[in-house]
Design an enzyme around this catalytic site. Structure first.
Site, PDB file in Angstrom:
ATOM      1  N   ASN A 198      -0.332  55.454 -13.635  1.00 12.07           N
ATOM      2  CA  ASN A 198      -0.510  54.901 -12.320  1.00 12.07           C
ATOM      3  C   ASN A 198      -1.714  55.699 -12.207  1.00 12.07           C
ATOM      4  OD1 ASN A 198      -1.201  54.499  -9.727  1.00 12.07           O
ATOM      5  ND2 ASN A 198       0.592  54.980  -9.111  1.00 12.07           N
ATOM      6  N   ARG A 237       1.762  51.035 -13.596  1.00 15.76           N
ATOM      7  CA  ARG A 237       1.797  50.127 -12.356  1.00 15.76           C
ATOM      8  C   ARG A 237       0.915  49.605 -12.145  1.00 15.76           C
ATOM      9  NH1 ARG A 237       0.856  53.324  -6.569  1.00 15.76           N
ATOM     10  NH2 ARG A 237       1.755  52.184  -4.929  1.00 15.76           N
ATOM     11  N   HIS A 282       5.844  48.388  -2.192  1.00 14.93           N
ATOM     12  CA  HIS A 282       6.759  49.279  -3.168  1.00 14.93           C
ATOM     13  C   HIS A 282       8.531  48.946  -3.107  1.00 14.93           C
ATOM     14  CE1 HIS A 282       4.808  51.581   1.370  1.00 14.93           C
ATOM     15  NE2 HIS A 282       3.532  52.175   0.189  1.00 14.93           N
ATOM     16  N   ARG A 311      -2.808  54.142   8.822  1.00 10.69           N
ATOM     17  CA  ARG A 311      -2.905  52.096   8.923  1.00 10.69           C
ATOM     18  C   ARG A 311      -2.346  52.063  10.078  1.00 10.69           C
ATOM     19  NH1 ARG A 311      -0.901  51.238   3.616  1.00 10.69           N
ATOM     20  NH2 ARG A 311      -1.004  53.137   1.810  1.00 10.69           N
ATOM     21  N   GLU A 350       9.891  55.815  -8.496  1.00 10.71           N
ATOM     22  CA  GLU A 350       8.519  54.221  -8.908  1.00 10.71           C
ATOM     23  C   GLU A 350       8.469  54.948 -10.620  1.00 10.71           C
ATOM     24  OE1 GLU A 350       6.989  55.305  -5.447  1.00 10.71           O
ATOM     25  OE2 GLU A 350       6.325  52.921  -5.563  1.00 10.71           O
TER      26      GLU A 350
END
Ligand code: AMP
Length: 428
Positions: A21, A106, A195, A256, A404
């Protein structure tokens, strides 16, 4: 064998996938057995391209204690390529290289091109590059990782697992914005969601607990970490999700804003003199829990401050966490519009897996959905423990630790198996 897969390449039990990743200044890696999810080695190279570059490697299986946990200061502005060469050396020292059958990457944005794990070739790389206009911070960094791994592991297949792929099953009514249709047709302006690997993983785990095939499960999952998203899963497929064309839409997050009235942007620019860069920084980096609390984006810090009345920002921390929880509850409730029945809701991500306070606040606002949690179970289900926190009379409410990396390893291995099976059928 250079990116070639031959019919003799059957996966065996000891095979592992190297999961990568790659961010703009970091590489997170993990060597995973795809069938069990067991991690043979994991780590993080960070502060790349700066003099503080370092790499941490954790190898619980190493027989030599000195090799089990290593922090190597690179003492130079190393780039991704050099960091990966340190990783390769360590893998060689620990005799782990020959079991690696593929590298799984990823990749954040696959646009409408990729709904499945994909073997990376030059055409795929060029599509990922073109999609950088939709994910300017992520796709170029992901490609750095692909290029570096192609050099470091020249003889291994490289597989792309897209964060957006799981949401490609969303119907038009969920992915279109109420904007002129030409913006979608000509510029791909639509909702994609992110996600995806996390929502898919926790949905699969929930299906196991419900003792039903995933294809018969209706679920709403809340991935709550620094980035947050809620996804509604119907018959095992994502049919709507809160993140949109970029990872800014939907619920409030660490830094955010999530959804705001788009008119605010015009107001900031026209009335308050913001530049578009300042608006971007404001919405992505200075808002959310951080902006509202004026203290931190970190949920733990905010909970501690909120519970300590002598803390100068105690009240403000409570405001931020209260808005955060209300917006998530509202999002979960609104997604029931996609379903005719609901099996369970799921909490995951750093906050969802660990904060019993946040889970309690959210579920308190979902009693109309027949969700009531048991306070004792809620307290117990933290720090990696997964399970159902609902009372016996309630609809199921799972806390599930996401993984993940395991999904990336599993899907990469599945793609290799499919390809070798196809070659066998073709008699190659
Ligand atoms: P992630 O992005 O999934 O790593 O999640 C990071 C978020 O999880 C941060 O806001 C952390 O404060 C939060 N988090 C991690 N552990 C806890 C905890 N024990 N209690 C509350 N929040 C936590």
């Amino acid at each position: 064998m250079n990116q070639q897969i031959s019919a003799s390449d059957k996966l065996s039990e000891n095979n592992a996938i190297l999961v990568i990743n790659c961010g703009s200044s970091s590489v997170k890696f993990s060597l995973i057995e795809p069938t069990t999810g067991h991690s043979k080695l994991s780590g993080l190279a960070e502060c790349l391209l700066t003099p503080q570059a370092s790499i941490k490697i954790n190898c619980p299986t190493a027989t030599d204690v000195n090799n089990q946990k290593q922090v190597i200061a690179l003492n130079a502005p190393y780039n991704h390529q050099k960091a990966l060469s340190v990783l390769v050396e360590t893998l060689q020292q620990l005799n782990l290289v020959k079991g690696i059958v593929a590298v799984g990457h990823r990749i954040v944005h696959g646009g409408e091109h990729y709904a499945q794990p994909t073997l990376i070739d030059n055409k795929v790389k060029s599509t990922i590059e073109k999609l950088a206009k939709l994910a300017p911070l992520h796709n170029p960094a992901n490609l750095i990782g692909v290029n570096a791994c192609q050099q470091a592991f020249a003889n291994l297949p490289q597989v792309a697992i897209f964060d957006t792929a799981f949401h490609q099953s969303m119907p038009e009514k969920a992915y279109l914005y109420g904007l002129p249709y030409s913006l979608y047709q000509e510029h791909g302006i639509r909702r994609y969601g992110f996600h995806g690997t996390s929502h898919y993983f926790v949905a699969k785990q929930a299906a196991k607990s419900l003792q039903k095939p995933l294809s018969q499960c209706n679920l709403i999952s809340a991935h709550l970490g620094n980035g947050c998203s809620v996804t509604v899963i119907k018959d095992g497929k994502s049919v709507d999700t809160s993140l949109g064309m970029t990872p800014l839409e939907g619920v409030m997050m660490g830094t955010r804003s999530g959804d705001v009235d788009a008119g605010i942007i015009v107001h900031l620019v026209e009335q308050l003199g913001y530049s578009i860069e300042q608006v971007d920084t404001l919405l992505n980096k200075q808002s959310g829990l951080l902006g509202l609390s004026t203290l931190s984006n970190d949920c733990r810090t905010l909970e501690t401050a909120m519970l300590d009345e002598s803390h100068p920002q105690s009240a403000q921390a409570k405001v931020a966490l209260t808005v955060f929880c209300y917006r998530i509850a509202k999002s979960i409730a609104s997604f029931t519009a996609s379903l005719s029945h609901l099996d369970a809701i799921i909490f995951t991500g750093g906050i969802g897996e660990n904060s019993s306070w946040v889970r309690e606040q959210i579920t308190k606002q979902l009693s109309l959905l027949n969700i009531q949690i048991c306070p004792e179970k809620n307290e117990t289900m933290r720090f990696g423990t997964s399970g159902n926190i609902a009372t016996d009379a309630s609809r199921a409410c799972f806390v599930i630790a996401t993984n993940e990396e395991w999904v990336i390893a599993e899907q990469s291995a599945q793609l290799l198996s499919q390809m070798t099976n196809n070659l066998e059928v073709e008699g190659k």
